[in-house]
Design a protein around this motif. Structure first.
Motif, PDB file in Angstrom:
ATOM      1  N   ASN A  66       4.746   4.324  -6.222  1.00 34.94           N
ATOM      2  CA  ASN A  66       4.200   3.297  -5.828  1.00 34.94           C
ATOM      3  C   ASN A  66       2.762   3.965  -5.728  1.00 34.94           C
ATOM      4  OD1 ASN A  66       5.115   1.371  -4.166  1.00 34.94           O
ATOM      5  ND2 ASN A  66       6.892   2.904  -3.505  1.00 34.94           N
ATOM      6  N   SER A  67       1.669   3.234  -6.501  1.00 34.66           N
ATOM      7  CA  SER A  67       0.469   3.726  -6.809  1.00 34.66           C
ATOM      8  C   SER A  67      -0.460   2.662  -6.463  1.00 34.66           C
ATOM      9  CB  SER A  67      -0.332   3.884  -8.653  1.00 34.66           C
ATOM     10  OG  SER A  67       0.764   4.925  -8.172  1.00 34.66           O
ATOM     11  N   VAL A  68      -1.420   2.835  -5.161  1.00 38.75           N
ATOM     12  CA  VAL A  68      -2.274   1.651  -4.779  1.00 38.75           C
ATOM     13  C   VAL A  68      -3.139   3.032  -4.524  1.00 38.75           C
ATOM     14  CG1 VAL A  68      -1.663   2.588  -3.295  1.00 38.75           C
ATOM     15  CG2 VAL A  68      -2.931   0.781  -2.844  1.00 38.75           C
ATOM     16  N   VAL A  69      -5.085   1.749  -4.916  1.00 35.21           N
ATOM     17  CA  VAL A  69      -5.795   2.545  -4.495  1.00 35.21           C
ATOM     18  C   VAL A  69      -6.903   1.524  -4.072  1.00 35.21           C
ATOM     19  CG1 VAL A  69      -8.235   2.608  -5.466  1.00 35.21           C
ATOM     20  CG2 VAL A  69      -6.130   3.750  -6.543  1.00 35.21           C
ATOM     21  N   PHE A  70      -7.516   1.654  -2.644  1.00 30.35           N
ATOM     22  CA  PHE A  70      -8.223   0.250  -2.344  1.00 30.35           C
ATOM     23  C   PHE A  70      -9.766   0.879  -1.357  1.00 30.35           C
ATOM     24  CE2 PHE A  70      -5.048   2.386   1.167  1.00 30.35           C
ATOM     25  CZ  PHE A  70      -6.486   2.411   2.611  1.00 30.35           C
ATOM     26  N   VAL A  71     -10.287  -0.098  -1.528  1.00 26.53           N
ATOM     27  CA  VAL A  71     -11.416   0.058  -0.772  1.00 26.53           C
ATOM     28  C   VAL A  71     -11.375  -0.993   0.738  1.00 26.53           C
ATOM     29  CG1 VAL A  71     -12.607  -1.358  -2.527  1.00 26.53           C
ATOM     30  CG2 VAL A  71     -13.712   0.406  -0.504  1.00 26.53           C
ATOM     31  N   THR A  72     -11.684  -0.752   1.724  1.00 25.35           N
ATOM     32  CA  THR A  72     -12.071  -1.620   3.034  1.00 25.35           C
ATOM     33  C   THR A  72     -13.086  -0.855   4.018  1.00 25.35           C
ATOM     34  OG1 THR A  72     -10.254  -2.099   5.188  1.00 25.35           O
ATOM     35  CG2 THR A  72     -10.337   0.140   4.384  1.00 25.35           C
ATOM     36  N   GLN A  73     -13.430  -2.315   4.974  1.00 26.45           N
ATOM     37  CA  GLN A  73     -14.674  -1.991   5.588  1.00 26.45           C
ATOM     38  C   GLN A  73     -14.042  -3.208   6.588  1.00 26.45           C
ATOM     39  OE1 GLN A  73     -18.217  -3.802   4.682  1.00 26.45           O
ATOM     40  NE2 GLN A  73     -19.008  -2.989   6.465  1.00 26.45           N
TER      41      GLN A  73
END
Length: 932
Positions: free
Chosen positions: A411-418
């Protein structure tokens, strides 16, 4: 250069000694002993000793305190004292039989049983005589035993904290007499040195002549480095032409060596080489002799890099590298790379006709991992955890961690969250890669890959509507997706828009709780799947259509929670030592009715994630949870003799206690694994035997100061669902594993292969009778098929240095199961069989005695067993036996490890690891592989 020193000059003669006063005054230096003017027996090394020249003071000197048993005298600016003399100046304390102190220059001459303690690096120096300048921190000491980096403490009464007098006669040198001090070891493995002459050239700089350094406690250190000249400056020790001795035996001559005085300080250089040997079967290949080396490079205060090369004599070269960066707050970044250019191997295999042929196998590949986090603001962050693996065979054959060797998912994930005031806006890119058929040398593997590139999500938690008892929430997403699997690949990217607002009404009355909610969901796909599926729907290959599809539903839910029923029982006196004074039994129940209508096109939806598993359902879930609590007697754990309470100690089961500092909370089993050199082992993410539910065993002095008894002794959760819509709106296909959102939320075990009105009974039971024992039994019982579809049993016990664990897993449920047909003569796969039932049993065992820091002998063993092995395969998947012996500040560990993973890996490996405290380790057995 120290700010009070001029450039040092080297002379071939010893500096002339000051004239010794001869006042004849009682208590003067000459009344006790006279500093010698005769030639010193160590004159052969005098010509190598630098001389420190003192600059004039730029400010008024600090005040000093002299204490002694005998009366003191003053001649001009020179004080004379004898008889257990103690001189205190700032944070330094000097003990001697007699001293001569010049208050104008700060120079001290001392003789007999001298001891200097204090300073910014907590120095501790014992000498027969010498000179020392209290203002510049420079001096010369003879016949020295000393250490740096230790803690100095005042000698105070344990009863009331009052200062303990150390003298009978005191002389004031500009200030009142202060308390005496003593030195106590704060580190079980300090950095110590000894020599004929030690020259202190600055507050933290030393030069040792004709001596040695070590990290072991005197007087019998396990190891020492001997040299004619050893320099300790800027936090590092340097020596040329040195000899390394282990247990008094010279083992290694080192032309040049350097090592940090501070055990926590990082320093660039070469790590201790790795050496091992492994043997493999004829069909799996052998690695042979392994020789490796790594270089370590510091990239500033918050970053470092490790680059290494391994050579397998039977296979070829393998490169690896690791980069670590630590930023402010929670910011960090790590990356690791490993690769093998495998020259491969040849082996004999039999064809279906029985003819032997020679085949070539190559297990090379690359594995790249990276993880990072960056907080733009307290409410906005960027997070990533990605991996690229070129070959599952490479990881299965060369990783040293069993869990990783048999893992089939990446599993690979990149996220940006506010996140702001209950609202969350996120953008993510993720990739899933799952191995569905294990590749062999004769058959290719099968994988499923799913991408979200990208997905935008917006969520709002329950929020009250002003002036009403209602609450609302919303979840929405926009995603661009792709799926790749055997015989099917989506053409380009499929777009999906999903919106789900919900309105709820929570109600409470007389302990009863009811939450009623209604939600509407609208999902739009840019592409669809052709229906009907074909003549054999259970195994039909998807056919993608360019036509969009719209899915809409309305969901109604009622969640009812009656009051908790509880009762307290008085424990008989004879059992109170086990269960405390009282036992409380609680019973919690729940009823949840859920009705989803409108999904009449479930079979036309392409599958990418759980959002696509929404189906019609009309169901009732019911369940009950029981707990047993007991109120224990408070217990205080006593520390062993010689151990002192640490501020990091914390009650293991005391949930009301203040949290321990971060360093004490970090569990080695959950943190990135590191070897004895402090370098992470990125191949390992968990121990090979994951039956442990407790932290690793602490050291002999790491026991908590207080132990609170276990409060929850027993818990049992039972639940089941009744389906009034047995076909789930026409979504069920007979003889196929049907997975819907509602079944996946209940159990991870697929059970729908036909229309049915009741789910399996789900049971989760746990006993924890004390902080030393865990027992867990989980099962899914299918009442329709009258069988257990899954069972899991866990037992974990530890008491003092004894520990053990057993885990058992059984799966007998619908699902694709692939097995190899092996030739009994050649042990090679001739074909692969596929069944619709997954049926296997596995067991893992662990047992041992000891701890990583325990002195003396420790032993442990672990094994993984396949109780239902395929035809021709062995039952033992892996076997590990470890033994270690720890001396004062060094230890030796040996291990035998056996892997049997079929044709890909069948090898036995002997490993060892020799560790020197505060130095590093030699060998190929890493901390992450420890069973203790």
């Amino acid at each position: 250069m120290h700010h009070q020193l001029l450039a040092q000059g080297v002379t071939a003669k010893a500096p002339p000694a000051e004239a010794t006063p001869n006042a004849g005054t009682p208590g003067g230096i000459d009344a006790v002993n006279t500093l010698p003017d005769a030639p010193d027996p160590t004159a052969d090394v005098i010509d190598r000793i630098p001389v420190a020249k003192v600059l004039p003071d730029s400010k008024a000197p600090e005040m000093a305190v002299i204490e002694s048993d005998n009366p003191q005298s003053l001649r001009g600016d020179v004080y004379f004292a004898s008889g257990n003399v103690v001189l205190t100046y700032q944070d330094h304390i000097l003990h001697a039989d007699s001293i001569r102190y010049n208050r104008a220059t700060g120079e001290v001459e001392f003789l007999g049983h001298a001891k200097l303690t204090g300073g910014q690096n907590d120095e501790y120096i014992e000498a027969s005589r010498g000179t020392y300048n209290v203002r510049t921190g420079t001096g010369r000491f003879y016949d020295v035993h000393g250490s740096v980096g230790l803690e100095q403490r005042s000698a105070r009464s344990a009863a009331n904290g009052a200062a303990q007098p150390a003298s009978t006669t005191g002389a004031i040198v500009g200030a009142p007499i202060g308390p005496a001090s003593r030195t106590t070891y704060a580190n079980s493995n300090p950095f110590l040195f000894e020599g004929k002459i030690v020259v202190k050239t600055g507050p933290t700089d030393y030069t040792v002549y004709e001596g040695s350094v070590t990290s072991c406690l005197m007087p019998k250190p396990d190891w020492q480095i001997f040299a004619k000249k050893i320099t300790l400056d800027k936090g590092k020790a340097h020596a040329a032409g040195s000899t390394f001795k282990l247990l008094g035996i010279p083992l290694l001559f080192m032309p040049y060596v350097t090592h940090p005085v501070d055990a926590e300080e990082r320093q660039s250089g070469l790590l201790i080489p790795e050496l091992s040997f492994s043997r493999g079967s004829a069909t799996a290949g052998s690695k042979g002799l392994t020789i490796g080396e790594q270089g370590y490079l510091t990239l500033g205060r918050s970053a470092d890099m490790t680059i290494g090369l391994l050579y397998y004599s039977d296979r070829g070269f393998s490169e690896n590298g690791t980069v670590r960066v630590r930023g402010q707050g929670n910011n960090f970044a790590t990356g690791h790379f490993s690769a093998l250019e495998d020259r491969g191997f040849h082996y004999q295999a039999a064809t279906l006709s029985g003819q032997l042929i020679t085949l070539y196998a190559n297990q090379g590949g690359e594995d790249v991992t990276a993880a990072f986090r960056y907080d733009f603001t307290p409410k906005t962050r960027l997070v990533g955890d990605v991996e690229y693996l070129s070959s599952y065979v490479y990881r299965e054959a060369f990783t040293e961690n069993f869990n990783q060797a048999v893992s089939s998912d990446i599993n690979s994930v990149v996220f940006v969250t506010q996140q702001t005031n209950g609202y969350a806006l996120s953008a993510r890119f993720d990739r899933y890669e799952g191995l569905k058929v294990v590749p062999t040398y004769r058959t290719a593997g099968q994988e499923v890959k799913i991408f979200h590139a990208p997905a935008l999500d917006f969520d709002a938690i329950d929020r009250a509507i002003p002036g009403t008892p209602f609450k609302w929430n919303v979840a929405t997403s926009i995603a661009s997706m792709k799926r790749v699997q055997p015989n099917f690949v989506t053409a380009g990217m499929t777009e999906r828009f999903d919106l789900r607002p919900e309105l709820s009404l929570p109600m409470h009355f007389d302990g009863f709780n009811l939450n009623a909610s209604i939600a509407a969901r609208e999902t739009v796909y840019s592409r669809s799947r052709q229906v009907p599926y074909g003549p054999n729907p259970a195994n039909a290959v998807p056919i993608e259509l360019m036509a969009p599809v719209n899915r809409a539903d309305v969901e109604m839910k009622l969640d009812f929670r009656p009051p908790v029923i509880e009762r307290d029982f008085k424990v008989p006196a004879k059992l109170q030592s086990l269960f405390g004074d009282e036992v409380r039994h609680t019973v919690e129940s729940h009823l949840t009715y859920r009705d989803v209508k409108g999904v009449d096109n479930f079979l036309a939806i392409l599958r990418f994630d759980d959002t696509d598993l929404v189906s019609d359902t009309n169901e009732l879930e019911y369940g009950v949870t029981q707990h047993l609590y007991f109120k224990p007697h408070p217990k205080v754990a006593k520390l062993p003799p010689g151990c002192s309470a640490s501020p990091l100690t914390k009650a293991v089961d005391d949930k009301d206690a203040e949290p321990a500092p971060r360093e004490a909370q970090e569990d080695p089993d959950q943190q990135p694994s590191i070897d004895a050199n402090g370098i992470p082992n990125p191949f390992s993410t968990a121990p090979d035997v994951p039956t442990r539910t407790h932290k690793r065993h602490a050291g002999p002095c790491d026991k908590p100061t207080a132990v609170a008894g276990q409060t929850e002794w027993f818990s049992w959760d039972l639940k089941q669902k009744i389906f009034f819509d047995q076909n789930f709106g026409g979504a069920v296909i007979n003889s196929r594993r049907n997975i819907f959102e509602t079944t996946l939320d209940l159990s991870g075990i697929a059970f729908l292969t036909e229309a049915r009105n009741i789910s399996p009974l789900i049971s989760r039971m746990r006993f924890r009778t004390s902080g030393h024992t865990d027992i867990e039994y989980d099962f899914d019982y299918d009442t329709g098929a009258s069988k257990f579809t899954s069972q899991n049993i866990l037992l974990d016990v530890h008491e003092s240095n004894l520990f053990g664990g057993v885990s058992y897993a059984r799966l007998n449920a619908p699902g694709r199961f692939h097995s190899e047909v092996l030739n009994q003569t050649t042990n090679t796969a001739t074909q692969i069989l596929t069944t619709q039932i997954s049926n296997f049993q596995q067991m893992r065992l662990l047992g041992g005695f000891g701890a990583p820091t325990r002195a003396g002998l420790s032993v442990a063993a672990g094994a993984g067993l396949d109780l239902n092995p395929p035809s021709g395969a062995g039952m033992t998947q892996y076997l590990t036996i470890q033994a270690s012996y720890n001396w004062n500040c060094c230890g030796l560990s040996v291990e035998y490890r056996k892997y049997d993973l079929g044709n890909i890996r069948d090898e036995g490996t002997e490993s060892f690891n020799f560790t020197l405290a505060n130095i590093g380790s030699a060998g190929n057995m890493r901390r992450a592989q420890s069973l203790f």
